[in-house]
Write a protein that holds these residues in place. Structure first.
Motif, short mmCIF file in Angstrom:
data_model
loop_
_atom_site.label_atom_id
_atom_site.label_comp_id
_atom_site.label_asym_id
_atom_site.label_seq_id
_atom_site.Cartn_x
_atom_site.Cartn_y
_atom_site.Cartn_z
N VAL A 35 0.77 -1.45 0.18
CA VAL A 35 0.37 0.49 0.03
C VAL A 35 1.05 0.84 0.07
O VAL A 35 2.48 1.10 0.67
CB VAL A 35 -0.99 0.07 1.05
N VAL A 36 0.14 2.29 -0.44
CA VAL A 36 1.24 3.55 -0.15
C VAL A 36 -0.04 4.44 0.49
O VAL A 36 -1.39 4.70 0.42
CB VAL A 36 0.74 4.35 -1.77
N ALA A 37 0.43 4.65 1.65
CA ALA A 37 0.03 6.44 2.40
C ALA A 37 -0.86 7.17 1.50
O ALA A 37 0.10 7.79 1.42
CB ALA A 37 0.45 7.05 3.41
N LEU A 38 -1.63 7.85 2.14
CA LEU A 38 -2.53 9.13 1.19
C LEU A 38 -2.87 9.81 1.76
O LEU A 38 -3.28 10.04 2.76
CB LEU A 38 -4.01 8.83 0.77
N TYR A 39 -1.88 11.37 1.93
CA TYR A 39 -1.95 12.40 2.85
C TYR A 39 -3.65 13.16 1.82
O TYR A 39 -3.77 14.08 3.19
CB TYR A 39 -0.58 13.66 2.55
N THR A 40 -3.81 13.01 1.02
CA THR A 40 -4.71 13.29 0.70
C THR A 40 -6.34 12.73 0.52
O THR A 40 -6.05 11.26 -0.61
CB THR A 40 -4.91 13.79 -0.70
N ALA A 41 -6.48 12.33 1.55
CA ALA A 41 -7.55 11.06 1.43
C ALA A 41 -8.81 10.62 0.56
O ALA A 41 -9.11 12.04 -0.16
CB ALA A 41 -8.47 10.85 2.68
N GLU A 42 -9.10 10.32 0.25
CA GLU A 42 -10.29 9.81 -1.14
C GLU A 42 -11.86 8.89 0.06
O GLU A 42 -11.53 7.17 -0.34
CB GLU A 42 -10.14 9.22 -2.39
N CYS A 43 -12.70 9.77 0.18
CA CYS A 43 -13.83 8.62 1.30
C CYS A 43 -14.93 8.07 0.15
O CYS A 43 -15.70 7.39 -0.48
CB CYS A 43 -14.42 9.79 2.11
N GLY A 44 -14.95 8.99 -1.40
CA GLY A 44 -15.41 8.21 -2.62
C GLY A 44 -17.51 9.50 -2.15
O GLY A 44 -18.33 9.27 -3.31
N LYS A 45 -17.35 9.90 -0.74
CA LYS A 45 -18.73 9.49 0.12
C LYS A 45 -19.28 11.06 -0.03
O LYS A 45 -20.24 11.67 -0.01
CB LYS A 45 -18.89 8.75 0.64
N CYS A 46 -18.07 12.15 0.53
CA CYS A 46 -18.08 13.51 0.74
C CYS A 46 -18.66 14.59 -0.63
O CYS A 46 -18.48 13.44 -1.47
CB CYS A 46 -16.93 13.71 1.53
N LYS A 47 -19.00 15.82 -0.22
CA LYS A 47 -20.03 16.35 -1.08
C LYS A 47 -17.97 16.96 -1.98
O LYS A 47 -18.95 16.64 -3.66
CB LYS A 47 -19.54 18.01 0.07
N PHE A 48 -16.99 17.45 -1.34
CA PHE A 48 -15.86 17.17 -2.34
C PHE A 48 -15.88 16.27 -2.92
O PHE A 48 -15.02 15.70 -4.80
CB PHE A 48 -14.60 17.33 -1.86
N CYS A 49 -16.19 14.67 -2.61
CA CYS A 49 -15.36 13.63 -3.05
C CYS A 49 -16.91 13.06 -4.55
O CYS A 49 -16.27 12.87 -5.53
CB CYS A 49 -15.19 12.19 -2.72
N ARG A 50 -18.13 13.68 -4.02
CA ARG A 50 -18.96 14.05 -5.58
C ARG A 50 -19.01 14.54 -6.55
O ARG A 50 -19.29 14.28 -7.28
CB ARG A 50 -20.22 13.31 -4.40
#
Ligand code: NAD
Ligand code: DAO
Ligand code: ZN
Length: 381
Positions: free
Chosen positions: A91-106
Motif C-alpha cells: 500500500v501507499v499512504a495518502l495525505y489526500t484521502a478519498e472517501c468517495g462519499k463526501c460533498k468534495f468526492c461526489r
C-alpha cells in the motif's frame, strides 16, 4: 510472530519540538480501530514539507508528532469494517484521502476530500485520539494522516490505497507525494495539450515531474527556471527543452518575465510554481500568454506570505489556479500511475538520488539541502 490485535513496538523518529533534532526511539503503536489500517512501512522518502513542519515555520505543526507522508509498506492488520485493503496488501499512504462519499468526492470537481480533514489537521485519528505513544505512555500526534517516519503506522481506511505488489515499494513511496503532485498538475490540473508551451519554476522533484507530464502530453516548449545550476543536468531526462537560471542567464535589461515572453512569442500557455516563493508565483502568472495563459501554484509558501499581481493581469485573461497532490484522487487513480510506471511511461526511480537506512534520517534531512539531491528514500530493516 502474529501481531494482529496487539499493540506493536516500532522504531520511530519522534519530533518532540519544532526546531529540535528528531529522537530515534521505540514507540508503541496501538491496534487499528474501526475503519483504520495498521501498516508496516518499508520505505519512506523525505519531502520539504516534513522539514518545513519540523523547522517550526508551519503554524499548523503540532508536537510531539511522527512526521513523514511519502511512504509505502505492507498492511499488517485492519480494524473492523475495512474493506478496501487486507493484511499483506502492498500500500501507499495518502495525505489526500478519498472517501468517495463526501460533498468534495461526489462533486467530480476536485480531489480534496472532507472525510478526515478536521481530525487529520489536528494530528489525530477520526475518533479524536492517537495510536502512538512513547515509552512514558505520552501520546504522540499523527501528521498529514500518514506518519511514515515510524516502522508501524495507523491510517484511516480512506487514506490508503493498495498497489500492484510487483511494483517496488521504494518507487511506490515516491508516488505518495512529489512525483504524483507534479505529473498530475501537468496532465490533470492543467491538462496540457500537444503543442502547448510550458514554463516550470523550480526544478526539484515536483517541477521535474511537471516537465515529464508536459512531455507526455507533447508540449512544444518546456522551459525550466531554477536558481540552482546543479539541477540543469536533469533537464533532458525529464523532457525540458531549455533551462534558465535567472540569477545569471538574463541580460541587464531583461527580467525572467520579459525573457519568457520573448522566447515564446507572447507568453506561455501554462506556467507552474514549484518553489513556494510568492514573488516567483507572480512572475509565473505574468509570464502567461494574454487571453488564455494558465498559471498553476503548486509550491507551499511560508506562513503569512501572500500573493499579489495587478488585477489587470486577470482582466486580460490570465488564469491563476492551484493544485494539491496534482489533482489526483489517490484511491481511484494511483493504480493507473503505478501501471504507467511499470510500462516505463512515468519516471519514478530517476528521482531517487540517495538511499539510506531509516536510522540515518538526520542525514536524509541534510540531503535536502545539497544542490543536486532530489529524493532520499529511507528503508526500515
Ligand atoms: P525542492 O526543494 O526539491 O525543489 C524546489 C526547487 O526550486 C529547487 O531546485 C530550488 O533551487 C528552486 N528554487 C528555489 N527558489 C527559487 C527561485 N526563486 N526561482 C527559481 N527556482 C527556485 O522541492 P520539491 O519537493 O520539488 O517541492 C516543490 C514545492 O512544492 C515545495 O514548496 C513543496 O512544499 C511543494 N509541494 C506541494 C504539493 C502540493 O500538493 N501542492 C505537494 C508536494 C510538494
Ligand atoms: O482539504 O483543506 C484541505 C487541505 C488538503 C491538503 C492538501 C495539501 C496540499 C499541499 C501539501 C503539501 C505537500 C505535501
Ligand atoms: Zn471524500
Amino acid at each position: 510472530m502474529n501481531t494482529q490485535g496487539k499493540p506493536v513496538t516500532s522504531l520511530a523518529a519522534v519530533a518532540y519540538e519544532a526546531g529540535k533534532p528528531l529522537s530515534l526511539e521505540e514507540i508503541t503503536v496501538d491496534v487499528p480501530k474501526a475503519h483504520e489500517v495498521r501498516i508496516q512501512i518499508k520505505k519512506t522518502a523525505i519531502c520539504h514539507t516534513d522539514a518545513y513542519t519540523l523547522s517550526g515555520a508551519d503554524p499548523e505543526g503540532s508536537f510531539p508528532c511522527i512526521l513523514g507522508h511519502e511512504g509505502a509498506g505492507i498492511v499488517e492488520s485492519v480494524g473492523e469494517g475495512v474493506t478496501n485493503v487486507k493484511p499483506g496488501d502492498h500500500v501507499v499512504a495518502l495525505y489526500t484521502a478519498e472517501c468517495g462519499k463526501c460533498k468534495f468526492c461526489r462533486s467530480g470537481k476536485t480531489n480534496l476530500c472532507g472525510a478526515v480533514r478536521a481530525t487529520q489537521g489536528k494530528g489525530v485519528m477520526p475518533d479524536g485520539t492517537s495510536r502512538f505513544k512513547n515509552k512514558n505512555g505520552e501520546p504522540l500526534l499523527h501528521f498529514m494522516g500518514c506518519s511514515t517516519f515510524s516502522e508501524y503506522t495507523v491510517v484511516a481506511d480512506v487514506s490508503v490505497v493498495a498497489v500492484d505488489p510487483t511494483a517496488p515499494l521504494e518507487s511506490a513511496c515516491l508516488l505518495g507525494c512529489g512525483v504524483t503532485t507534479g505529473y498530475g498538475a501537468a496532465v490533470k490540473t492543467a491538462d496540457v495539450q500537444k503543442g502547448d508551451t510550458v514554463a516550470i519554476f523550480g526544478a526539484g522533484t515536483v517541477g521535474l515531474s511537471v516537465a515529464q507530464g508536459a512531455k507526455a502530453r507533447g508540449a512544444s516548449q518546456i522551459i525550466l527556471i531554477d536558481i540552482n545550476d546543479s539541477k540543469k543536468k536533469y533537464m533532458n531526462e525529464f523532457g525540458a527543452t531549455a533551462y534558465i537560471n535567472p540569477t545569471k542567464d538574463l541580460k541587464e535589461d531583461e527580467t525572467i518575465v520579459s525573457k519568457l515572453i520573448e522566447m515564446t512569442g507572447g507568453g506561455l500557455d501554462f506556467t507552474f510554481d514549484c518553489t513556494g516563493n510568492v514573488k516567483v508565483m507572480r512572475d509565473a502568472l505574468e509570464s502567461c500568454h494574454k487571453g488564455w495563459g494558465v498559471s498553476v501554484v503548486i509550491g507551499v509558501a511560508a506562513s503569512g506570505q501572500e500573493i499579489s499581481t495587478r488585477p489587470f493581469q486577470l482582466v486580460t485573461g490570465r488564469i491563476w489556479k492551484g493544485s494539491a497532490f496534482g489533482g489526483i484522487k489517490g484511491r481511484s487513480e494511483m493504480g493507473g500511475l503505478v501501471k504507467d510506471y511499470q510500462k516505463g511511461s512515468l519516471k519514478v526511480d530517476e528521482f531517487i538520488t540517495n538511499r539510506r537506512p531509516f536510522v540515518e534520517i538526520d542525514e536524509g534531512f541534510r540531503d535536502l539541502h545539497t544542490g543536486d539531491s532530489l529524493r532520499t528514500v529511507l528503508t526500515f530493516n
